[in-house]
Design a protein around this motif. Structure first.
Motif, PDB file in Angstrom:
ATOM      1  N   UNK A   1       0.824  -1.207   0.000  1.00 53.83           N
ATOM      2  CA  UNK A   1       0.000   0.000   0.000  1.00 53.83           C
ATOM      3  C   UNK A   1       0.862   1.263   0.000  1.00 53.83           C
ATOM      4  N   UNK A   2       1.917   1.241   0.815  1.00 53.70           N
ATOM      5  CA  UNK A   2       2.786   2.422   0.901  1.00 53.70           C
ATOM      6  C   UNK A   2       3.466   2.703  -0.433  1.00 53.70           C
TER       7      UNK A   2
ATOM      8  N   UNK B   1      -9.777   8.204  -6.267  1.00 52.92           N
ATOM      9  CA  UNK B   1      -9.598   8.957  -5.022  1.00 52.92           C
ATOM     10  C   UNK B   1      -8.136   9.031  -4.555  1.00 52.92           C
TER      11      UNK B   1
ATOM     12  N   UNK C   1      -1.876  13.272  -5.078  1.00 54.36           N
ATOM     13  CA  UNK C   1      -0.434  13.444  -4.827  1.00 54.36           C
ATOM     14  C   UNK C   1      -0.153  14.336  -3.611  1.00 54.36           C
ATOM     15  N   UNK C   2      -1.177  14.972  -3.066  1.00 57.41           N
ATOM     16  CA  UNK C   2      -1.065  15.870  -1.912  1.00 57.41           C
ATOM     17  C   UNK C   2      -0.134  17.044  -2.178  1.00 57.41           C
ATOM     18  N   UNK C   3      -0.165  17.511  -3.411  1.00 60.49           N
ATOM     19  CA  UNK C   3       0.540  18.736  -3.774  1.00 60.49           C
ATOM     20  C   UNK C   3      -0.372  19.910  -3.435  1.00 60.49           C
ATOM     21  N   UNK C   4      -0.297  20.343  -2.176  1.00 58.64           N
ATOM     22  CA  UNK C   4      -1.180  21.405  -1.690  1.00 58.64           C
ATOM     23  C   UNK C   4      -0.348  22.588  -1.203  1.00 58.64           C
TER      24      UNK C   4
ATOM     25  N   UNK D   1     -10.741  12.181   1.623  1.00 62.13           N
ATOM     26  CA  UNK D   1      -9.871  11.136   1.052  1.00 62.13           C
ATOM     27  C   UNK D   1      -9.321  10.185   2.127  1.00 62.13           C
TER      28      UNK D   1
ATOM     29  N   UNK E   1      -0.309   4.332   8.950  1.00 67.41           N
ATOM     30  CA  UNK E   1       0.758   4.614   7.975  1.00 67.41           C
ATOM     31  C   UNK E   1       0.186   5.269   6.722  1.00 67.41           C
ATOM     32  N   UNK E   2      -0.961   4.755   6.267  1.00 66.83           N
ATOM     33  CA  UNK E   2      -1.598   5.324   5.085  1.00 66.83           C
ATOM     34  C   UNK E   2      -1.920   6.806   5.311  1.00 66.83           C
TER      35      UNK E   2
ATOM     36  N   UNK F   1       1.199   8.897   5.464  1.00 62.90           N
ATOM     37  CA  UNK F   1       1.816   8.981   4.136  1.00 62.90           C
ATOM     38  C   UNK F   1       1.326  10.238   3.403  1.00 62.90           C
ATOM     39  N   UNK F   2       0.059  10.590   3.602  1.00 63.85           N
ATOM     40  CA  UNK F   2      -0.481  11.772   2.906  1.00 63.85           C
ATOM     41  C   UNK F   2       0.260  13.042   3.355  1.00 63.85           C
TER      42      UNK F   2
ATOM     43  N   UNK G   1       3.801  12.999   1.865  1.00 67.75           N
ATOM     44  CA  UNK G   1       3.802  13.411   0.456  1.00 67.75           C
ATOM     45  C   UNK G   1       3.664  14.932   0.352  1.00 67.75           C
ATOM     46  N   UNK G   2       2.773  15.504   1.176  1.00 68.32           N
ATOM     47  CA  UNK G   2       2.589  16.966   1.153  1.00 68.32           C
ATOM     48  C   UNK G   2       3.889  17.668   1.545  1.00 68.32           C
TER      49      UNK G   2
ATOM     50  N   UNK H   1       5.449   9.933   8.292  1.00 68.28           N
ATOM     51  CA  UNK H   1       5.440   8.476   8.093  1.00 68.28           C
ATOM     52  C   UNK H   1       6.460   7.794   9.012  1.00 68.28           C
TER      53      UNK H   1
END
Lengths: 183, 333
Positions: A39-40, A60, A63-66, B133, B170-171, B174-175, B178-179, B247
């Motif tokens: 998943x990761x 859904x 990329x979380x480019x915020x 999300x 972890x999921x 992870x968000x 990534x940010x 993470x």
């Protein structure tokens, strides 16, 4: 993945049943550990390389480019309103400034701003099939309060601090000029 | 597979405190089930809020004004507004069922699917917003929980239960990572190109000013941030640090509560400066990390500090310098 109870085995071979359950739940545990790792790896892969279909992201996954890009020169796609029901707006104003005219401007609905980015991308890549649904959403949802609106989709360039303090916009590039008329 | 997991654990510094064996796992599973209960209880509230949101959207949106994302393209063949309102109500019922029958995978799966469709409908009116999300992904991850009464679980099933919870944690983190990586990578690119970017002292001021201009918002602290860039700059650097290492913090349970509060503070900050608040994320941080069964209670502060990402770097540099000085002294003598 849960414990497997084999019917008929409990009475005759209890020991075997216990062993079977332990084995299956142990492999289920291993599967879940592996799933974590997959998943990761999979989530970012799908977020970046999934089929975007002319959209900014593969829903859904994201990329979380915020707000990741800070600069003293920013470009933004905007809706510039020129005329509402025959009344000229001079100089033209951006949609979100016209809180007295449109409910979506009052509620500061960011979804329009995000869709305008997609709209500009679709126009610049000559995707008529991508543009039409978005034009329909703009006119029937965000501009729904008025029956006759002349507007541009434009990309403006500015220094955020200068514009924040004094309203200075350095450049306006019109991408499309549209006219919403009552059906 | 075990060796892969072991290497991964070593790489991220996975160090679950080990007090007690079997009893500890049994206790943790009980705590973990409380988290599942709170998640589905909170899902009832979130689904009820979605019923209201969808109701308002359907009132404001004509049949042709929807821009359905792929999971909902079939809705165009029906009375869209009616279908979406029904879906939102079914999601609320699904959340109630998921709380009551949380030990049945099928019920959890049905809730996750219904929530997916309803969350999709609020994103089918133009651009995509992102508050749902992580909640959605958590729902799908919880589908993998072992079925049945946890009191009757074998040790392997208990470990499975905890692994699923760890996956959800972890999921979610992870968000944030990534940010954070976006900010650091784009900042590094700008820095190397010698142009203003995320590592400039004005970075947060540019971002806040730009956001206010985009939608005409006037957040409480926007003026202060725009006019006092140097005062808020350290805060922006701290946000990047907390996000990038979110993470890693997942696999260092001593950091769970600290990271949860740091990220909740970040969300409160985005409200004060941008009028953006991810309520669902604040709830998830509370449920998954403030209540984390992996976080040790009454842990020593020194251990917590040692677990901070990059905390060892200054000590390593000092040690290297000490060795160099000692070597030099030996050579000269």
């Amino acid at each position: 993945m849960s414990d497997i109870h084999v019917p008929g085995t409990a009475e005759h071979s209890g020991g075997l049943k216990v062993r079977h359950n332990t084995m299956s739940s142990l492999s289920a545990y291993r599967f879940r550990g592996l799933f974590l790792l997959i998943f990761l790896f999979l989530y970012p892969t799908l977020a970046f390389f999934g089929p975007h279909q002319e959209r900014a992201e593969f829903y859904p996954f994201f990329s979380w480019n915020l707000f990741a890009h800070s600069s003293n020169s920013k470009s933004d796609a905007v809706l510039l309103i020129h005329e509402i029901d025959g009344r000229r707006i001079d100089p033209p104003r951006t949609f979100y400034e016209l809180t007295g005219e449109f409910a979506a401007a009052r509620s500061q609905d960011i979804r329009l701003a995000k869709m305008l980015d997609n709209y500009v991308y679709a126009v610049l890549s000559n995707s008529e099939s991508g543009v039409q649904p978005m034009k329909s959403v703009i006119e029937n949802r965000f501009l729904a309060d008025k029956s006759d609106v002349r507007y541009d989709i434009a990309v403006i360039t500015y220094d955020p601090i200068e514009r924040y303090k004094m309203g200075v916009i350095n450049d306006v590039r019109v991408i499309a000029s549209n006219h919403k008329v009552a059906p | 597979m075990t060796s892969v997991l072991r290497r991964f654990r070593q790489y991220v510094g996975w160090s679950f405190p080990s007090h007690g064996g079997f009893q500890s796992i049994a206790d943790k599973v009980l705590q973990a089930e409380r988290i599942i209960i709170v998640y589905y209880a909170a899902s009832i509230y979130i689904s009820a809020a979605l019923v209201i949101e969808i109701g308002a959207l359907t009132r404001d949106t004509a049949q042709g004004a929807w821009d359905f994302l792929w999971p909902l393209v079939w809705v165009d063949y029906f009375d869209a507004n009616l279908v979406l309102e029904l879906l939102s109500i079914l999601t609320l019922v699904g959340a109630l069922a998921a709380l009551q029958f949380r030990r049945y995978r099928l019920v959890r799966l049905v809730f996750a699917l219904l929530f997916f469709l309803t969350a999709t409908s609020v994103n089918s009116t133009g651009g995509i917003n992102h508050p749902y999300h992580a909640w959605l992904m958590t729902g799908f991850v919880f589908v993998l929980l072992p079925d049945g009464r946890i009191e009757e679980f074998s040790r392997a099933s208990r470990m499975s239960y905890l692994t699923v919870l760890l996956t959800a944690q972890a999921m979610f983190m992870l968000t944030y990572t990534m940010a954070g990586l976006w900010k650091v990578v784009l900042g590094a690119v700008a820095f190397l190109a010698d142009i203003p970017g995320n590592f400039s002292s004005m970075a947060l001021s540019w971002t806040i000013a730009n956001r206010s201009l985009q939608t005409g918002t006037s957040p409480l602290l926007a003026d202060f941030v725009v006019l006092n860039p140097l005062v808020v700059w350290p805060g922006f650097l701290a946000v990047m640090y907390v996000q990038v290492f979110a993470l890693v913090a997942t696999f260092r349970p001593r950091l769970h509560v600290l990271w949860a509060y740091a990220l909740i503070s970040f969300h409160i900050g985005t409200w004060l400066t941008m009028e953006i608040i991810f309520i669902q994320h604040v709830l998830l941080l509370t449920i998954l990390f403030v209540m984390s069964p992996f976080a040790p209670r009454n842990e020593e502060m020194s251990k917590l500090i040692r677990d901070l990402p990059l905390a060892k770097v200054p000590f390593l540099i000092a040690e290297r310098m000490r060795q160099k000085v000692a070597l030099k002294a030996r050579v000269t003598s």
